[in-house]
Motif scaffolding. Sequence first.
Motif, PDB file in Angstrom:
ATOM      1  N   SER A 203      -0.006   9.226   7.448  1.00  0.00           N
ATOM      2  CA  SER A 203       1.296   8.655   7.821  1.00  0.00           C
ATOM      3  C   SER A 203       1.753   7.622   6.791  1.00  0.00           C
ATOM      4  CB  SER A 203       1.217   8.013   9.206  1.00  0.00           C
ATOM      5  OG  SER A 203       0.229   6.997   9.228  1.00  0.00           O
ATOM      6  N   ASP A 204       0.814   6.843   6.225  1.00  0.00           N
ATOM      7  CA  ASP A 204       1.173   5.861   5.200  1.00  0.00           C
ATOM      8  C   ASP A 204       1.636   6.554   3.930  1.00  0.00           C
ATOM      9  OD1 ASP A 204       0.615   3.781   6.861  1.00  0.00           O
ATOM     10  OD2 ASP A 204      -1.301   3.226   5.926  1.00  0.00           O
ATOM     11  N   VAL A 205       0.967   7.635   3.570  1.00  0.00           N
ATOM     12  CA  VAL A 205       1.350   8.381   2.361  1.00  0.00           C
ATOM     13  C   VAL A 205       2.740   8.986   2.539  1.00  0.00           C
ATOM     14  CG1 VAL A 205       0.672  10.165   0.725  1.00  0.00           C
ATOM     15  CG2 VAL A 205      -1.088   8.920   1.975  1.00  0.00           C
TER      16      VAL A 205
ATOM     17  N   GLY B  97       3.206   6.080  -2.573  1.00  0.00           N
ATOM     18  CA  GLY B  97       4.417   6.887  -2.754  1.00  0.00           C
ATOM     19  C   GLY B  97       4.762   7.144  -4.202  1.00  0.00           C
TER      20      GLY B  97
ATOM     21  N   ARG C  64       5.184   7.970   4.554  1.00  0.00           N
ATOM     22  CA  ARG C  64       6.198   6.921   4.546  1.00  0.00           C
ATOM     23  C   ARG C  64       6.411   6.362   3.143  1.00  0.00           C
ATOM     24  NH1 ARG C  64       3.909   3.887   9.972  1.00  0.00           N
ATOM     25  NH2 ARG C  64       4.675   5.432  11.478  1.00  0.00           N
ATOM     26  N   GLY C  65       5.333   6.252   2.370  1.00  0.00           N
ATOM     27  CA  GLY C  65       5.482   5.772   1.001  1.00  0.00           C
ATOM     28  C   GLY C  65       6.269   6.737   0.127  1.00  0.00           C
TER      29      GLY C  65
ATOM     30  N   LYS D 207       0.819  -1.212   0.000  1.00  0.00           N
ATOM     31  CA  LYS D 207       0.000   0.000   0.000  1.00  0.00           C
ATOM     32  C   LYS D 207       0.853   1.262   0.000  1.00  0.00           C
ATOM     33  CE  LYS D 207      -3.743   2.190   2.611  1.00  0.00           C
ATOM     34  NZ  LYS D 207      -4.605   2.088   3.812  1.00  0.00           N
ATOM     35  N   ARG D 208       1.848   1.299   0.883  1.00  0.00           N
ATOM     36  CA  ARG D 208       2.669   2.513   0.989  1.00  0.00           C
ATOM     37  C   ARG D 208       3.432   2.789  -0.294  1.00  0.00           C
ATOM     38  NH1 ARG D 208       5.209   1.529   7.051  1.00  0.00           N
ATOM     39  NH2 ARG D 208       3.260   1.868   8.215  1.00  0.00           N
ATOM     40  N   GLU D 209       3.922   1.730  -0.948  1.00  0.00           N
ATOM     41  CA  GLU D 209       4.686   1.938  -2.176  1.00  0.00           C
ATOM     42  C   GLU D 209       3.789   2.450  -3.296  1.00  0.00           C
ATOM     43  OE1 GLU D 209       7.770  -0.553  -5.000  1.00  0.00           O
ATOM     44  OE2 GLU D 209       7.661  -0.888  -2.849  1.00  0.00           O
TER      45      GLU D 209
ATOM     46  N   LYS E 124      -4.027  11.205  -0.124  1.00  0.00           N
ATOM     47  CA  LYS E 124      -4.864  10.848   1.026  1.00  0.00           C
ATOM     48  C   LYS E 124      -6.341  11.031   0.673  1.00  0.00           C
ATOM     49  CE  LYS E 124      -6.181  12.466   5.622  1.00  0.00           C
ATOM     50  NZ  LYS E 124      -6.627  11.149   6.073  1.00  0.00           N
TER      51      LYS E 124
END
Length: 427
Positions: free
Chosen positions: A389-391, A137, A393-394, A132-134, A381
């Motif tokens: 936070s996931d976006v 990103g 980190r990605g 998901k994060r990749e 988002k």
Amino acid sequence: MTALLIFAGLILLLLTGIPIFAALGLTATAILLIFEGNIGSVADTVYAHLDKPILTTIPLFVFMANVMIRAKVIDDLYDMAHTLIGHVRGGLGVATVMACTIFAAISGSSVATALSVGSSAIPQMRRFGYPKREALGVVAAGGTLGILIPPSGPMILYAIVSEASIGALFLAGIIPGVLLALIFAAYSVISATLRGGERPPFAGGDKIITAIRKSIWAVLAPPVVMGGIYFGIFTAAEAAAAGSVYALLVAVLVYRNFGFHDLWHCAYESMKTSMMVFMIIAGAAMFGHAITIIRLPVGVTEMVSHMGLGPFGFMLAVMVMIFIMGMFFESVAIILITTPILLPTMHALDIDLVWYGVLLMINLELAMITPPVGMNLFVIKGITDAPLSDVVRGAFPYVLLMIVGLLILVLFPQLATWLPYSAGFGR
């Protein structure tokens, strides 16, 4: 001390949330009233900056992008890239970067690129097992290419404020833009290879040919615009007009889904966007005039001279400063605040304005994916409902990759300057 007070006052105004043009105009008015006692010179200054034929590029390029999006010419881009290389390990990430690169060369907007490509790409990548994060990103980072790859709105604004050649800047952004896209694509392949995971099946030759045929009109738009500038067929303003005509012909004759209501909508949206930009240019003209009156740029130049900073040291300091500003301010605000102040120093140090413009655009790309106010982070988002936070980190690996790209351009200016100067644009 005067510079610090002006800078702090402008930042405080921007932090209140008032429009950029109002903050610049109010700051300029305060400076002129304090040091000159009147604002009689404002009207002539604003008129002189707005009375430029090159400003026609803004509404024309915005209109071109609106037509291509409204007619759904853009929708075929990701399908083509996915069909062509989606079966390769990491191919979906590469396809996403490829679609972002082409879309950026049409829309000139990072937010529009992330929004349009992300809506199609992120669900596809998740379906085929991308983390998901990749997935978040790569779209956030790929979207930033809209700032660097021409026609870029921030690049046009920088050219107007600095009086650098728009045509030269457009050509200068091509190789660095492709370089960043290749770095992103290479990272996607390496990351996917190390991670393993499922790959989509090969689409087949017939589907590839069909996908290319459907998307060819979108793919040809950037060469029509930039090729004409490179070969001297038309100027930047004429290129914008040619691009608008091309978009209309494709929408009406090829896609056949574009009527008078669509034309009115595109013209209205282009007018709103352009008027906003023109108001910002007027505010920037007032600000630049005011700080010139109090000799602030001259003071900065003298300070740099006394400190003994050479061109490289000065550029390094400026890049760090803009990177920090990018965490808190929009790209337009950064261009309009810093350029008038730094311009005399760059002239004194014989720094190429085209090269600096490309470095500035890459730094502004970084601003789009660095918290707390990175616009592309919030766009991703918004279309996915993923935690911010996931976006973040990605996108973080791509921040590092873009810094690497920025350093490459600092060390090898020819990557930015070769194409415009080979086309006949002088320094």
